[in-house]
Write an enzyme that holds these catalytic residues in place. Structure first.
Site, PDB file in Angstrom:
ATOM      1  CG  HIS A  39     -67.389  18.418   8.795  1.00  0.00           C
ATOM      2  ND1 HIS A  39     -67.324  17.263   8.060  1.00  0.00           N
ATOM      3  CD2 HIS A  39     -68.171  19.269   8.082  1.00  0.00           C
ATOM      4  CE1 HIS A  39     -68.052  17.382   6.975  1.00  0.00           C
ATOM      5  NE2 HIS A  39     -68.561  18.593   6.944  1.00  0.00           N
ATOM      6  CD  GLN A 155     -71.080  25.973   1.112  1.00  0.00           C
ATOM      7  OE1 GLN A 155     -71.889  25.160   0.719  1.00  0.00           O
ATOM      8  NE2 GLN A 155     -70.247  25.704   2.111  1.00  0.00           N
TER       9      GLN A 155
END
Length: 296
Positions: A39, A155
């Site tokens: 992240h 995704q």
């Protein structure tokens, strides 16, 4: 400086409106929290390319196909905010489920054939939940760019088609997977692995690597490639292979022969934890055809 933490949709809209009116670039990094170095790479890239960085932290109940998985998903907002602060994030949007879904949804995003295989086949409704919450976040934050990791290749493909098919004015930035030294892709779910499970987890990356080696060496028969790769996972005790497929990178449809770039994607269960990974693979360039010499 710590980021501003916002829990309300209207407050976030009010926060980013002046920046948009001033012509500043707004970046959105959608996450479900339990932030890690993967992240951080998304956030760092967003910070380098944008004036205002918004990180959303929302464990989206719509995308979970199992209630126990939703309940077990790690939630660690305080440490997530600390990571965001150290990365120069401007705003953390951390809404409650009731803020995002105040009433049962009557309209959702149908993602179509791009979700027919891989995780979509094994997690019914998952990508409808992903696409719906991402569309809501785009409408709320109205970013210029949004950043997603390539570890979740399906995704990423779903979201690229979402913005293309529905004319959503957001640039989608895919960011390469961050890995541990042994190849394991960073994931918030990794922290649920017991020590012996953690030692077994890199087997998926090993299997994908075998498939990539076959492809780059010129093997084109997908059945043959899959047989070689799945043999790796079958040799590891405590690991259950859910799928290992070779698909095209755009619509995530299975191919029978490798004739161009492909994604080799897999999912395994290690104990009670499901892990996914993928590699983009290119076959060797075709040898140039010999030219015939012209006769007199």
């Amino acid at each position: 400086m710590p980021p501003e933490v916002i829990e309300s949709i209207q407050r976030l809209r009010d926060r980013v409106a002046p920046a948009r009116q001033a012509g500043q670039q707004i970046a959105l990094v959608p996450t479900m929290g339990a932030l890690h170095a993967g992240h951080r790479r998304l956030i760092d890239l967003a910070r380098a390319e944008s004036d205002v960085v918004v990180v959303s932290i929302f464990v989206n109940p719509m995308q979970f196909d199992r209630e126990d998985d939703l309940l077990k998903y790690p939630r660690m907002l305080e440490s997530d905010i600390q990571l965001c602060a150290s990365s120069g994030v401007d705003v953390v949007f951390a809404p409650a489920a009731a803020e995002m879904y105040p009433a049962p949804l009557l309209c959702t995003v149908d993602v179509g054939r791009v979700a027919d295989h891989l995780c979509g086949r094994h997690r019914p409704g998952h990508f409808r939940g992903v696409a719906t919450v991402v569309m809501k976040l785009f409408q709320i934050a109205q970013p210029d760019r949004a950043y997603f990791g390539q570890k979740d290749a399906q995704q990423l493909a779903v979201i690229r088609h979402l913005v293309s098919d529905l004319n959503v004015p957001v640039e989608i930035v895919g960011v390469p997977t961050v890995r541990e030294a042994d190849g394991l892709a960073l994931s918030s779910r990794n922290q649920r692995l017991a020590p012996e499970e953690r030692r077994a987890a890199p087997v998926l990356y090993e299997a994908l690597g075998v498939a990539r080696q076959q492809i780059t060496s010129g093997v084109t028969n997908v059945a043959e490639i899959r047989e070689m790769a799945t043999g790796i996972t079958e040799q590891r005790p405590g690991v259950k292979l859910e799928y290992l497929e070779i698909v095209d990178p755009d619509e995530m449809q299975p191919v029978e022969r490798v004739e161009g770039p492909v994604v080799v994607a897999g999912a395994i269960w290690v104990g009670g934890t499901r892990l996914i990974d993928n590699l983009l693979c290119d076959p060797p360039p075709a040898a140039p055809k010999p030219t015939r010499k012209g006769g007199a």
